[in-house]
Motif scaffolding. Structure first.
Motif, PDB file in Angstrom:
ATOM      1  N   ILE A 205       0.870  -1.178   0.000  1.00  0.00           N
ATOM      2  CA  ILE A 205       0.000   0.000   0.000  1.00  0.00           C
ATOM      3  C   ILE A 205       0.902   1.222   0.000  1.00  0.00           C
ATOM      4  N   ASN A 206       0.875   1.973  -1.108  1.00  0.00           N
ATOM      5  CA  ASN A 206       1.756   3.135  -1.200  1.00  0.00           C
ATOM      6  C   ASN A 206       1.112   4.359  -0.546  1.00  0.00           C
ATOM      7  N   GLY A 207       1.810   5.475  -0.600  1.00  0.00           N
ATOM      8  CA  GLY A 207       1.329   6.690   0.050  1.00  0.00           C
ATOM      9  C   GLY A 207      -0.001   7.179  -0.482  1.00  0.00           C
ATOM     10  N   ILE A 208      -0.190   7.115  -1.786  1.00  0.00           N
ATOM     11  CA  ILE A 208      -1.458   7.576  -2.368  1.00  0.00           C
ATOM     12  C   ILE A 208      -2.607   6.681  -1.919  1.00  0.00           C
ATOM     13  N   GLU A 209      -2.397   5.382  -1.907  1.00  0.00           N
ATOM     14  CA  GLU A 209      -3.449   4.462  -1.454  1.00  0.00           C
ATOM     15  C   GLU A 209      -3.773   4.697   0.025  1.00  0.00           C
ATOM     16  N   PHE A 210      -2.741   4.967   0.830  1.00  0.00           N
ATOM     17  CA  PHE A 210      -2.980   5.285   2.237  1.00  0.00           C
ATOM     18  C   PHE A 210      -3.814   6.566   2.343  1.00  0.00           C
ATOM     19  N   LEU A 211      -3.438   7.592   1.596  1.00  0.00           N
ATOM     20  CA  LEU A 211      -4.181   8.860   1.629  1.00  0.00           C
ATOM     21  C   LEU A 211      -5.633   8.671   1.206  1.00  0.00           C
ATOM     22  N   GLU A 212      -5.870   7.849   0.183  1.00  0.00           N
ATOM     23  CA  GLU A 212      -7.239   7.589  -0.264  1.00  0.00           C
ATOM     24  C   GLU A 212      -8.073   7.002   0.872  1.00  0.00           C
ATOM     25  N   ALA A 213      -7.508   6.030   1.578  1.00  0.00           N
ATOM     26  CA  ALA A 213      -8.245   5.381   2.669  1.00  0.00           C
ATOM     27  C   ALA A 213      -8.436   6.322   3.853  1.00  0.00           C
ATOM     28  N   ALA A 214      -7.383   7.006   4.265  1.00  0.00           N
ATOM     29  CA  ALA A 214      -7.464   7.883   5.435  1.00  0.00           C
ATOM     30  C   ALA A 214      -8.344   9.102   5.154  1.00  0.00           C
ATOM     31  N   HIS A 215      -8.282   9.629   3.941  1.00  0.00           N
ATOM     32  CA  HIS A 215      -9.066  10.815   3.593  1.00  0.00           C
ATOM     33  C   HIS A 215     -10.554  10.490   3.456  1.00  0.00           C
ATOM     34  N   ALA A 216     -10.890   9.249   3.142  1.00  0.00           N
ATOM     35  CA  ALA A 216     -12.291   8.849   2.988  1.00  0.00           C
ATOM     36  C   ALA A 216     -13.021   8.798   4.328  1.00  0.00           C
ATOM     37  N   ASN A 217     -12.282   8.752   5.427  1.00  0.00           N
ATOM     38  CA  ASN A 217     -12.894   8.640   6.751  1.00  0.00           C
ATOM     39  C   ASN A 217     -13.013  10.024   7.379  1.00  0.00           C
ATOM     40  N   LEU A 218     -14.224  10.419   7.738  1.00  0.00           N
ATOM     41  CA  LEU A 218     -14.445  11.750   8.304  1.00  0.00           C
ATOM     42  C   LEU A 218     -13.739  11.958   9.638  1.00  0.00           C
ATOM     43  N   LYS A 219     -13.389  10.876  10.311  1.00  0.00           N
ATOM     44  CA  LYS A 219     -12.719  10.993  11.601  1.00  0.00           C
ATOM     45  C   LYS A 219     -11.196  11.059  11.476  1.00  0.00           C
ATOM     46  N   THR A 220     -10.666  10.773  10.295  1.00  0.00           N
ATOM     47  CA  THR A 220      -9.213  10.842  10.121  1.00  0.00           C
ATOM     48  C   THR A 220      -8.787  11.801   9.016  1.00  0.00           C
ATOM     49  N   HIS A 221      -9.706  12.267   8.218  1.00  0.00           N
ATOM     50  CA  HIS A 221      -9.286  13.118   7.100  1.00  0.00           C
ATOM     51  C   HIS A 221      -8.743  14.467   7.554  1.00  0.00           C
ATOM     52  N   GLU A 222      -9.012  14.863   8.803  1.00  0.00           N
ATOM     53  CA  GLU A 222      -8.496  16.140   9.283  1.00  0.00           C
ATOM     54  C   GLU A 222      -7.091  16.030   9.874  1.00  0.00           C
ATOM     55  N   ILE A 223      -6.575  14.817  10.036  1.00  0.00           N
ATOM     56  CA  ILE A 223      -5.204  14.668  10.533  1.00  0.00           C
ATOM     57  C   ILE A 223      -4.253  15.198   9.461  1.00  0.00           C
ATOM     58  N   PRO A 224      -3.409  16.167   9.797  1.00  0.00           N
ATOM     59  CA  PRO A 224      -2.484  16.697   8.794  1.00  0.00           C
ATOM     60  C   PRO A 224      -1.491  15.624   8.348  1.00  0.00           C
ATOM     61  N   VAL A 225      -1.350  15.496   7.036  1.00  0.00           N
ATOM     62  CA  VAL A 225      -0.395  14.550   6.458  1.00  0.00           C
ATOM     63  C   VAL A 225       0.641  15.352   5.679  1.00  0.00           C
TER      64      VAL A 225
ATOM     65  N   CYS B 271      -1.563  13.908  -4.284  1.00  0.00           N
ATOM     66  CA  CYS B 271      -1.452  13.933  -2.818  1.00  0.00           C
ATOM     67  C   CYS B 271      -2.189  15.133  -2.243  1.00  0.00           C
ATOM     68  N   ILE B 272      -2.034  16.284  -2.860  1.00  0.00           N
ATOM     69  CA  ILE B 272      -2.723  17.492  -2.390  1.00  0.00           C
ATOM     70  C   ILE B 272      -4.238  17.327  -2.538  1.00  0.00           C
ATOM     71  N   GLU B 273      -4.692  16.740  -3.655  1.00  0.00           N
ATOM     72  CA  GLU B 273      -6.122  16.466  -3.851  1.00  0.00           C
ATOM     73  C   GLU B 273      -6.669  15.587  -2.743  1.00  0.00           C
ATOM     74  N   LEU B 274      -5.841  14.657  -2.260  1.00  0.00           N
ATOM     75  CA  LEU B 274      -6.274  13.707  -1.237  1.00  0.00           C
ATOM     76  C   LEU B 274      -6.078  14.243   0.182  1.00  0.00           C
ATOM     77  N   GLY B 275      -5.730  15.516   0.299  1.00  0.00           N
ATOM     78  CA  GLY B 275      -5.679  16.135   1.614  1.00  0.00           C
ATOM     79  C   GLY B 275      -4.315  16.334   2.224  1.00  0.00           C
ATOM     80  N   ALA B 276      -3.247  15.931   1.551  1.00  0.00           N
ATOM     81  CA  ALA B 276      -1.915  16.173   2.102  1.00  0.00           C
ATOM     82  C   ALA B 276      -1.703  17.675   2.240  1.00  0.00           C
ATOM     83  N   LYS B 277      -1.120  18.083   3.343  1.00  0.00           N
ATOM     84  CA  LYS B 277      -0.896  19.503   3.599  1.00  0.00           C
ATOM     85  C   LYS B 277       0.394  20.002   2.964  1.00  0.00           C
TER      86      LYS B 277
END
Length: 138
Positions: free
Chosen positions: A73-93, A108-114
């Motif tokens: 599971i690469n970084g983009i796949e991790f971001l997709e999973a973590a960003h899909a969850n309303l309880k974890t998408h606000e954690i800064p990555v 990465c930026i689209e998926l919420g990376a800061k």
């Protein structure tokens, strides 16, 4: 020491050593390390592997430092999973990578990376990113 809980997701032992060394020199001591994207998801959600979007997080770090290129599971796949969850998408990555591909950075930026930092890491740059994007920073 600064009371910011950091999750470092890094599969390369040398990069792990250098990153944790930088973080310790910056005054961070609460650093958890996992070595793959799947381990990072397990860190957040425990054994829940069927639907990350509705899983309840069991651990929530203040900031995640995420390597982009990892096996399984690469970084983009991790971001997709973590960003899909309303309880974890606000954690800064903050993504850390040797890649400079614009398509990858944009995704990465689209998926919420800061932030997207290039390796080798610069202590001033990583310190600034943590301060700028971590809402729990003192």
């Amino acid at each position: 020491m600064k009371s910011v809980k950091i999750l470092l997701v890094e599969d390369n032992p040398d990069d792990e050593f250098l990153t944790t060394r930088i973080l310790c020199k910056l005054g961070y001591s609460a650093i958890d390390v996992v070595h793959q994207g799947g381990e990072a998801l397990e860190y957040l959600f425990g054994e829940e592997t069927h639907n990350y979007s509705t899983a309840i997080p069991i651990k929530k770090p203040d900031v995640i430092l995420l390597d982009m290129r990892m096996p399984l599971i690469n970084g983009i796949e991790f971001l997709e999973a973590a960003h899909a969850n309303l309880k974890t998408h606000e954690i800064p990555v903050i993504v850390i990578s040797s890649s400079k591909q614009e398509k990858e950075v944009n995704r990465c930026i689209e998926l919420g990376a800061k932030a997207f930092l290039n390796k080798p890491l610069d202590s001033i740059e990583i310190g600034r990113a943590i301060v700028d994007y971590c809402p729990n920073h003192p």
